[in-house]
Enzyme design. Sequence first.
Site, PDB file in Angstrom:
ATOM      1  CE  LYS A 147      31.687  14.918  30.221  1.00 21.08           C
ATOM      2  NZ  LYS A 147      30.826  14.319  29.298  1.00 21.08           N
ATOM      3  CE  LYS A 203      49.049  43.345  41.200  1.00 16.30           C
ATOM      4  NZ  LYS A 203      48.427  42.769  40.888  1.00 16.30           N
ATOM      5  CG  ASN A 248      37.352  36.768  31.567  1.00 16.73           C
ATOM      6  OD1 ASN A 248      37.276  37.165  31.248  1.00 16.73           O
ATOM      7  ND2 ASN A 248      38.354  36.398  32.558  1.00 16.73           N
ATOM      8  CE  LYS A 289      44.032  44.683  40.175  1.00 22.20           C
ATOM      9  NZ  LYS A 289      43.021  45.406  40.209  1.00 22.20           N
ATOM     10  CG  ASP A 322      42.398  37.253  39.784  1.00 21.17           C
ATOM     11  OD1 ASP A 322      43.675  37.271  38.792  1.00 21.17           O
ATOM     12  OD2 ASP A 322      41.131  37.728  39.905  1.00 21.17           O
ATOM     13  CG  PHE A 342      43.494  47.640  30.507  1.00 17.75           C
ATOM     14  CD1 PHE A 342      44.884  47.611  30.352  1.00 17.75           C
ATOM     15  CD2 PHE A 342      42.454  47.708  30.550  1.00 17.75           C
ATOM     16  CE1 PHE A 342      44.776  48.447  29.044  1.00 17.75           C
ATOM     17  CE2 PHE A 342      42.205  48.615  29.720  1.00 17.75           C
ATOM     18  CZ  PHE A 342      43.272  48.482  28.601  1.00 17.75           C
TER      19      PHE A 342
HETATM   20  O1  PMT Z   1      38.101  41.450  26.177  1.00 20.18           O
HETATM   21  P1  PMT Z   1      37.030  42.557  25.994  1.00 20.18           P
HETATM   22  O2  PMT Z   1      35.916  42.890  25.985  1.00 20.18           O
HETATM   23  O3  PMT Z   1      37.032  44.233  25.600  1.00 20.18           O
HETATM   24  O4  PMT Z   1      37.100  43.749  27.679  1.00 20.18           O
HETATM   25  C1  PMT Z   1      37.536  44.545  28.343  1.00 20.18           C
HETATM   26  C2  PMT Z   1      38.631  44.151  29.316  1.00 20.18           C
HETATM   27  C3  PMT Z   1      36.654  44.630  30.299  1.00 20.18           C
HETATM   28  C4  PMT Z   1      39.015  42.522  29.572  1.00 20.18           C
HETATM   29  C5  PMT Z   1      38.916  45.632  29.659  1.00 20.18           C
HETATM   30  O5  PMT Z   1      39.937  46.657  29.675  1.00 20.18           O
HETATM   31  C6  PMT Z   1      40.303  45.213  31.087  1.00 20.18           C
HETATM   32  O6  PMT Z   1      39.850  45.942  32.057  1.00 20.18           O
HETATM   33  N1  PMT Z   1      41.190  43.725  30.995  1.00 20.18           N
HETATM   34  C7  PMT Z   1      41.614  43.827  32.622  1.00 20.18           C
HETATM   35  C8  PMT Z   1      40.577  42.836  33.188  1.00 20.18           C
HETATM   36  C9  PMT Z   1      41.681  42.526  34.512  1.00 20.18           C
HETATM   37  O7  PMT Z   1      41.706  41.202  34.357  1.00 20.18           O
HETATM   38  O8  PMT Z   1      41.178  42.941  35.504  1.00 20.18           O
HETATM   39  P2  PMT Z   1      41.956  42.768  36.745  1.00 20.18           P
HETATM   40  O9  PMT Z   1      41.851  44.247  38.288  1.00 20.18           O
HETATM   41  O10 PMT Z   1      41.768  41.097  37.573  1.00 20.18           O
HETATM   42  O11 PMT Z   1      43.802  42.395  36.929  1.00 20.18           O
HETATM   43  C10 PMT Z   1      44.515  43.786  36.802  1.00 20.18           C
HETATM   44  C11 PMT Z   1      45.460  43.657  35.831  1.00 20.18           C
HETATM   45  O12 PMT Z   1      46.389  42.536  35.965  1.00 20.18           O
HETATM   46  C12 PMT Z   1      45.499  43.940  34.477  1.00 20.18           C
HETATM   47  O13 PMT Z   1      46.075  44.205  33.925  1.00 20.18           O
HETATM   48  C13 PMT Z   1      45.525  41.880  34.105  1.00 20.18           C
HETATM   49  O14 PMT Z   1      46.176  42.148  32.494  1.00 20.18           O
HETATM   50  C14 PMT Z   1      46.583  41.568  35.754  1.00 20.18           C
HETATM   51  N2  PMT Z   1      46.512  39.910  35.844  1.00 20.18           N
HETATM   52  C15 PMT Z   1      45.780  40.229  36.485  1.00 20.18           C
HETATM   53  C16 PMT Z   1      46.040  38.474  36.986  1.00 20.18           C
HETATM   54  C17 PMT Z   1      46.481  37.974  36.796  1.00 20.18           C
HETATM   55  N3  PMT Z   1      47.320  36.773  37.212  1.00 20.18           N
HETATM   56  N4  PMT Z   1      47.684  38.435  36.471  1.00 20.18           N
HETATM   57  C18 PMT Z   1      48.070  39.539  35.679  1.00 20.18           C
HETATM   58  O15 PMT Z   1      48.767  40.315  34.788  1.00 20.18           O
END
Ligand code: PMT
Length: 404
Positions: free
Chosen positions: A289, A341, A210, A337, A279, A323
């Site tokens: 490959k 979580k 991403n 969330k 995800d 986040f």
């Molecule tokens: O890196 P930059 O370019 O500065 O951008 C910052 C950002 C936008 C990436 C950052 O501010 C941000 O939003 N990070 C979380 C991105 C994200 O994956 O959001 P989500 O809503 O999909 O996930 C929610 C939370 O679950 C996050 O804390 C993520 O780290 C966590 N997660 C998600 C999937 C997974 N398999 N395991 C996780 O722990």
Amino acid sequence: MNVLLGVGGGIAAYKSAELARALMERGLRVQVVLTDAAQRFITPLTFAALTGRKVITNLFATASSEETLSSAIEHISVAQDNDVMVVAPATADLLARLAYGHADDFLTTTYLAFTGPVVLAPAMNSNMWAHPATQENLNILRKRGHVIVEPEDGLLACGMTGPGRLAEPDRLADVVASLGLGSKDLDGETVLITAGPTQEPLDPVRFISNRSSGKMGYALAEVAGERGARVVLISGPVHLPAPQGVTLIRVHTAIEMRNAVFEHLAEATIIVKSAAVADYHLSRVPQHKVKKTATRMSLELDPTPDILAELGQKKGDRLLIGFAAETENLTAGARSKLESKNCDMVVANLVGQDGTGFESDENEAVLVLSTGETIPLPRAPKREIADRIFDQVMKLRLALHAAQ
Ligand code: PMT
């Protein structure tokens, strides 16, 4: 961070009691000094009860020669023990005495011995504020590098309407907290931060990922380190230099990130999950490959481990900050969330628009806290957003501690 709160003699002195409380809510230790005039408006007892510390009112004690000696040098130790000095309300007289270096009471003497940042919050009648003498004194103090938090417009105690009301205590406390650049309020904490994207291989040369640049996570790591924390930064592939003094662990995939997080969990006291973890991934990656043979191709992906959810189950008494990258309904998405979580705070940030979120130098967010509070953070550089996040983390630490 230790704050020296000097209170001048004005009707707004009662608001300084609220300021003392607001500073303490931000995790700051407050030492109050009252001028003689201030004591005509508010008693030392009020501040002693609020801060739990002796309030200083006199340059010289009168009881015994020994006390007189220790009191005579107390302004030096008070100047050395505090990181920031705030004067609120700063009356016209006090501004003049500070500008010209008078040393005729405890507050002005300590000011001369103090070498850290100074915040002055004037409050007075509008005409006194507008008078050239006051404005010239303010210019002297501004040139000295002091932060002047200008008074607000409104109805004044004297019946006039205009500039002169002491700035709101919460605003003042935010200014003081933001000056805590040199403050070490995260001293003793170990902050585990995840940053950047993950890369999920499709074959030895291709991957799913991403747009995360790591800027948000690296800003958090820098700020936490500067505020005194030991920092473990677990980072997906990014093009940023390692922040100074931070233990940096580089990973590629969500599984590697999960394993690194749990390897370091025991030492962490605060966890901040700013990484954009994929995800889904291909659970069986071909060894070679993939050749372009078919005209169409579809991928069957499996979910990656949800690191945040697993942390929510295993966090113990650690603070867990998740986040949420949202394109709409920031608060609702974050609250759900937070609950599902088991986080203590979720930082919901706007993605999918220019200038914030992924890749940009700035961000805009809403902090959703387990205390029920929702705090909007207007667009600001990512470092500033990181500072505000840690301000709230430290408030949360105090609130949870007090609730125990
Ligand atoms: O890196 P930059 O370019 O500065 O951008 C910052 C950002 C936008 C990436 C950052 O501010 C941000 O939003 N990070 C979380 C991105 C994200 O994956 O959001 P989500 O809503 O999909 O996930 C929610 C939370 O679950 C996050 O804390 C993520 O780290 C966590 N997660 C998600 C999937 C997974 N398999 N395991 C996780 O722990």
